[in-house]
Design a protein around this motif. Sequence first.
Motif, PDB file in Angstrom:
ATOM      1  N   ASN A   1      -6.636  -0.884   1.934  1.00 25.53           N
ATOM      2  CA  ASN A   1      -5.479  -0.171   2.456  1.00 25.53           C
ATOM      3  C   ASN A   1      -5.623  -0.031   3.970  1.00 25.53           C
ATOM      4  O   ASN A   1      -6.621   0.472   4.482  1.00 25.53           O
ATOM      5  CB  ASN A   1      -5.400   1.220   1.813  1.00 25.53           C
ATOM      6  CG  ASN A   1      -4.062   1.871   2.023  1.00 25.53           C
ATOM      7  OD1 ASN A   1      -3.421   1.649   3.036  1.00 25.53           O
ATOM      8  ND2 ASN A   1      -3.673   2.691   1.074  1.00 25.53           N
TER       9      ASN A   1
ATOM     10  N   PHE B   1       0.846  -1.184   0.000  1.00 25.20           N
ATOM     11  CA  PHE B   1       0.000   0.000   0.000  1.00 25.20           C
ATOM     12  C   PHE B   1       0.885   1.239   0.000  1.00 25.20           C
ATOM     13  O   PHE B   1       1.888   1.292   0.718  1.00 25.20           O
ATOM     14  CB  PHE B   1      -0.901   0.015   1.236  1.00 25.20           C
ATOM     15  CG  PHE B   1      -1.721  -1.228   1.401  1.00 25.20           C
ATOM     16  CD1 PHE B   1      -2.849  -1.442   0.630  1.00 25.20           C
ATOM     17  CD2 PHE B   1      -1.358  -2.198   2.326  1.00 25.20           C
ATOM     18  CE1 PHE B   1      -3.604  -2.591   0.775  1.00 25.20           C
ATOM     19  CE2 PHE B   1      -2.104  -3.348   2.480  1.00 25.20           C
ATOM     20  CZ  PHE B   1      -3.232  -3.551   1.708  1.00 25.20           C
TER      21      PHE B   1
ATOM     22  N   ASP C   1      -6.731   3.365  -7.247  1.00 20.87           N
ATOM     23  CA  ASP C   1      -7.233   2.029  -6.912  1.00 20.87           C
ATOM     24  C   ASP C   1      -8.563   1.758  -7.615  1.00 20.87           C
ATOM     25  O   ASP C   1      -8.810   0.657  -8.110  1.00 20.87           O
ATOM     26  CB  ASP C   1      -7.427   1.905  -5.398  1.00 20.87           C
ATOM     27  CG  ASP C   1      -6.253   1.238  -4.704  1.00 20.87           C
ATOM     28  OD1 ASP C   1      -5.350   0.747  -5.405  1.00 20.87           O
ATOM     29  OD2 ASP C   1      -6.238   1.207  -3.457  1.00 20.87           O
TER      30      ASP C   1
ATOM     31  N   THR D   1      -6.258   7.031  -2.087  1.00 19.77           N
ATOM     32  CA  THR D   1      -6.109   5.852  -2.955  1.00 19.77           C
ATOM     33  C   THR D   1      -5.971   6.268  -4.417  1.00 19.77           C
ATOM     34  O   THR D   1      -6.242   5.482  -5.323  1.00 19.77           O
ATOM     35  CB  THR D   1      -7.307   4.901  -2.785  1.00 19.77           C
ATOM     36  OG1 THR D   1      -8.525   5.602  -3.069  1.00 19.77           O
ATOM     37  CG2 THR D   1      -7.353   4.341  -1.372  1.00 19.77           C
TER      38      THR D   1
END
Length: 256
Positions: free
Chosen positions: A254, A92, A228, A221
Amino acid sequence: MTPSEIAFRHVPAGSITLKNARAGAARDVVLQAFQLAETPVTVAQYAGEAGNSRADRPVTPITWFDAIRWCNAASDAEGLSPAYTIADDWAFWNPAADGYRLPTEAEWEFACRAGTTGPTYGPLSEIAWTEADGVDSPQPVATKQPNDFGLYDMLGNVWEWCWDLADPARYGGYRSLRGGGWADPSWSCRASVRRGSAPDAVIDDVGFRPTRGAVGDPGATDAQGWSDVEDLARAKPRGPVPFGWTPLKDIPTNSL
């Protein structure tokens, strides 16, 4: 490991259009300014082996996981916030971290082009170590001409890992590689050429070049052309899954 010896160049804010030949798609990405290493990480910078006969050559072979672990270690060594949390076979990225990390594909290509629009930022014979040079291993960094951002070996010499998933519909968790290597023909050493491989693959002509600095909010993200949500969308092929494809089924949550 001696991250303090790595010289970084300022890459200004800007925008770039990324093309996906397989999907027949293009997308525009707006980038914040960032710092990118002047050269690929060398043997000396990776392991502190200044006396090694290959000290000034890109370190190879490097897996994607090798690269992000080195980035975290380099961040710790300089008192910066590590960019990655690594769990099993995934990682991550915290875009708010100010430590070392791999560039996104958008960052890499924008930095490689350095304001140019052609397939290369100069004649390959002057800027890149390729098949035409007849060498059989990585060559000393910064021995050919840099681009207009002062970056050396962006094309040729070694392929460089990026953060992004390469093609999650076809290759699952494979990560992107850019730039071409010392044994590659000219068509493979272009700013737009993409290649992907497993993050734990050991490949002779693969190294990496870090960037550094925060480019997003904590827990984000998406940043600098990576997302993502978009990765999950790209992982879903239209219609029946072709034979041999291994679509990424999910992206772990995450934990940051």
